[in-house]
Design a protein around this motif. Structure first.
Motif, short mmCIF file in Angstrom:
data_model
loop_
_atom_site.label_atom_id
_atom_site.label_comp_id
_atom_site.label_asym_id
_atom_site.label_seq_id
_atom_site.Cartn_x
_atom_site.Cartn_y
_atom_site.Cartn_z
N VAL A 181 0.85 -1.20 0.00
CA VAL A 181 0.00 0.00 0.00
C VAL A 181 0.89 1.25 0.00
CG1 VAL A 181 -1.70 1.31 1.36
CG2 VAL A 181 -1.92 -1.17 1.15
N HIS A 182 1.98 1.18 0.76
CA HIS A 182 2.90 2.33 0.80
C HIS A 182 3.57 2.56 -0.55
CE1 HIS A 182 2.54 3.32 5.01
NE2 HIS A 182 2.63 2.03 5.32
N GLN A 183 3.73 1.49 -1.34
CA GLN A 183 4.37 1.65 -2.65
C GLN A 183 3.43 2.23 -3.71
OE1 GLN A 183 5.84 -2.18 -3.86
NE2 GLN A 183 7.11 -2.40 -2.02
N CYS A 184 2.12 2.09 -3.48
CA CYS A 184 1.16 2.48 -4.52
C CYS A 184 1.18 3.99 -4.76
CB CYS A 184 -0.25 2.05 -4.12
SG CYS A 184 -0.50 0.27 -4.25
N VAL A 185 1.09 4.38 -6.02
CA VAL A 185 1.14 5.80 -6.36
C VAL A 185 -0.15 6.30 -7.04
CG1 VAL A 185 3.65 5.83 -6.62
CG2 VAL A 185 2.21 5.31 -8.60
N ILE A 186 -1.04 5.37 -7.38
CA ILE A 186 -2.26 5.76 -8.08
C ILE A 186 -3.40 5.90 -7.06
CG2 ILE A 186 -3.89 5.11 -9.93
CD1 ILE A 186 -1.13 5.23 -11.03
N ASP A 187 -4.19 6.95 -7.19
CA ASP A 187 -5.35 7.03 -6.29
C ASP A 187 -6.62 6.83 -7.11
OD1 ASP A 187 -5.33 9.47 -7.55
OD2 ASP A 187 -5.06 10.66 -5.74
N LYS A 188 -7.69 7.47 -6.73
CA LYS A 188 -8.98 7.37 -7.43
C LYS A 188 -9.37 5.91 -7.70
CE LYS A 188 -9.31 11.98 -8.09
NZ LYS A 188 -8.49 12.77 -8.95
N ASP A 189 -10.00 5.68 -8.85
CA ASP A 189 -10.57 4.35 -9.14
C ASP A 189 -9.54 3.24 -9.21
OD1 ASP A 189 -13.21 5.06 -9.24
OD2 ASP A 189 -13.23 5.43 -11.40
N LEU A 190 -8.32 3.54 -9.65
CA LEU A 190 -7.38 2.45 -9.96
C LEU A 190 -6.43 2.07 -8.83
CD1 LEU A 190 -6.53 3.01 -13.71
CD2 LEU A 190 -7.91 1.22 -12.70
N VAL A 196 -3.59 -4.84 -6.30
CA VAL A 196 -3.67 -6.27 -6.68
C VAL A 196 -2.52 -6.61 -7.64
CG1 VAL A 196 -5.07 -8.00 -7.89
CG2 VAL A 196 -6.15 -6.42 -6.29
N ILE A 197 -2.21 -5.69 -8.55
CA ILE A 197 -1.13 -5.95 -9.50
C ILE A 197 0.21 -6.00 -8.78
CG2 ILE A 197 0.17 -4.84 -11.39
CD1 ILE A 197 -2.70 -4.24 -12.53
N ARG A 198 0.41 -5.10 -7.85
CA ARG A 198 1.67 -5.15 -7.07
C ARG A 198 1.76 -6.44 -6.27
NH1 ARG A 198 4.99 -0.78 -7.19
NH2 ARG A 198 4.05 1.16 -7.88
N LYS A 236 -0.75 5.93 -16.37
CA LYS A 236 0.20 6.21 -15.29
C LYS A 236 0.65 4.90 -14.62
CE LYS A 236 -0.01 8.93 -11.03
NZ LYS A 236 -0.78 9.95 -10.33
N LEU A 237 -0.31 4.02 -14.40
CA LEU A 237 0.00 2.74 -13.75
C LEU A 237 0.97 1.92 -14.60
CD1 LEU A 237 -0.69 0.89 -11.39
CD2 LEU A 237 -2.68 0.08 -12.63
N THR A 238 0.72 1.90 -15.90
CA THR A 238 1.60 1.15 -16.80
C THR A 238 3.01 1.74 -16.77
OG1 THR A 238 -0.30 0.79 -18.21
CG2 THR A 238 1.83 0.30 -19.18
N TRP A 239 3.06 3.05 -16.82
CA TRP A 239 4.36 3.73 -16.81
C TRP A 239 5.13 3.40 -15.53
CZ3 TRP A 239 7.96 5.95 -19.49
CH2 TRP A 239 8.85 6.84 -18.88
N PHE A 243 7.87 0.61 -16.32
CA PHE A 243 9.14 1.30 -16.57
C PHE A 243 9.73 1.90 -15.30
CE2 PHE A 243 6.39 1.66 -20.34
CZ PHE A 243 7.06 0.76 -21.14
N GLY A 244 9.04 1.69 -14.16
CA GLY A 244 9.56 2.19 -12.88
C GLY A 244 9.65 3.69 -12.81
N GLY A 245 8.97 4.37 -13.74
CA GLY A 245 9.04 5.83 -13.76
C GLY A 245 8.28 6.43 -12.61
N GLN A 246 8.59 7.63 -12.25
CA GLN A 246 7.85 8.33 -11.22
C GLN A 246 6.68 9.04 -11.87
OE1 GLN A 246 8.34 8.09 -7.86
NE2 GLN A 246 9.65 6.47 -8.68
N PRO A 247 5.55 9.11 -11.19
CA PRO A 247 4.39 9.76 -11.78
C PRO A 247 4.59 11.26 -11.95
CG PRO A 247 4.02 9.25 -9.46
CD PRO A 247 5.32 8.62 -9.84
#
Ligand SMILES: Nc1nc2c(ncn2[C@@H]2O[C@H](COP(=O)(O)OP(=O)(O)O)[C@@H](O)[C@H]2O)c(=O)[nH]1
Ligand SMILES: [Mg+2]
Length: 247
Positions: A181-190, A196-198, A236-239, A243-247
């Protein structure tokens, strides 16, 4: 008993739910007695966390009233509407060793019973309730069912996702999932999809179980209004993940 930490935390994001909130929470607490009985665990202690943000109706007042009245109900209110942010904050506030994520229009205690049985038997770390796998029964309007499959298809193609659903009912062992959860960077719906993907990419042991989906009311937000945000979130999630990019 009052100070005892709960065994299971149920996190429910709520937004403009004045119409069903009190009844749903009251019914849920009653159904928890049946879950305890079915699991043969009469002492299993639950807490219900109502994770609110952005409501313009009486949801905040009602949730606070419920929390004052019911010792096992907690609530917080975070500002602008944001499902993912509310869910994330709720998970981080959870005290139970096990956490269930639900939605106020579902409160599916049949899922709780099956998921908790798996988690308590140490069968896995994360249980995902799938609306789209064999054996599931999704009674939402056809457009929403199609949307679920389209999003899953995109997650499969862009992120090598192997499951059939990411949004909605989930139950997990908190100690294992909280770091993700701490690693997640996307909010809202996704946010839920990212989690789950992580979990899959971190090789957690995940079991999907079919759910019967019957909403207590139609979704509040129009499906088409959600499309641009979901597409941006997916990009954003795919990126970030690929690719490990920062949002
Ligand atoms: N805190 C919070 N909860 C939300 C938000 N949007 C939806 N929810 C809650 O998330 C759950 C699912 O919402 P719903 O409108 O049924 O959308 P669905 O997931 O497409 O079925 C319900 O408990 C809603 O109250 C939001 O912006 N903030
Ligand atoms: Mg719904």
């Amino acid at each position: 008993m009052a100070d005892r930490a709960p065994d299971v935390s149920i996190v429910i994001p709520v937004y403009n739910e004045e119409g069903i909130l009190r009844e749903a929470v009251t019914e849920l607490r009653k159904s928890l007695a049946v879950v305890r009985e079915d699991l043969g665990a009469p002492d299993l202690a639950f807490e219900i966390i109502l994770a609110e943000n952005g409501s313009r109706d009486r949801t905040v007042d009602l949730a606070r009233g419920l929390a004052d009245e019911m010792p096992d109900v907690r609530t917080f209110s975070l500002g602008e509407p944001n499902y993912g942010k509310a869910l994330r904050h709720g998970i981080l506030l959870a005290r139970g060793e096990l956490v269930i994520c639900d939605e106020i229009d579902l409160c599916d205690t049949d899922f709780y019973r099956r998921a908790l049985a798996l988690l308590r038997a140490r069968g896995c770390d994360l249980v995902v309730g799938s609306k789209a796998m064999r054996g599931a029964r999704d009674q939402r309007p056809v457009l929403r069912r199609v949307a679920t499959r389209v999003i899953n298809g995109m997650l499969r193609v862009s992120l090598d996702f192997h499951g059939t659903d990411t949004h909605g009912l989930k139950a997990f062992r908190r100690a294992v999932v909280e770091p993700l959860v701490h690693q997640c960077v996307i909010d809202k719906d996704l946010f839920a999809s990212e989690l789950v993907i992580r979990a899959g990419r971190a090789d957690l042991s995940i079991i999907e179980i079919p759910v019967r989906l019957e909403e207590k009311r139609p979704a509040a937000i129009n499906l088409f209004k959600r499309v641009p945000g979901v597409m941006r979130g997916l990009a954003k999630l795919t990126w970030v993940i690929r690719f490990g990019g920062q949002p």
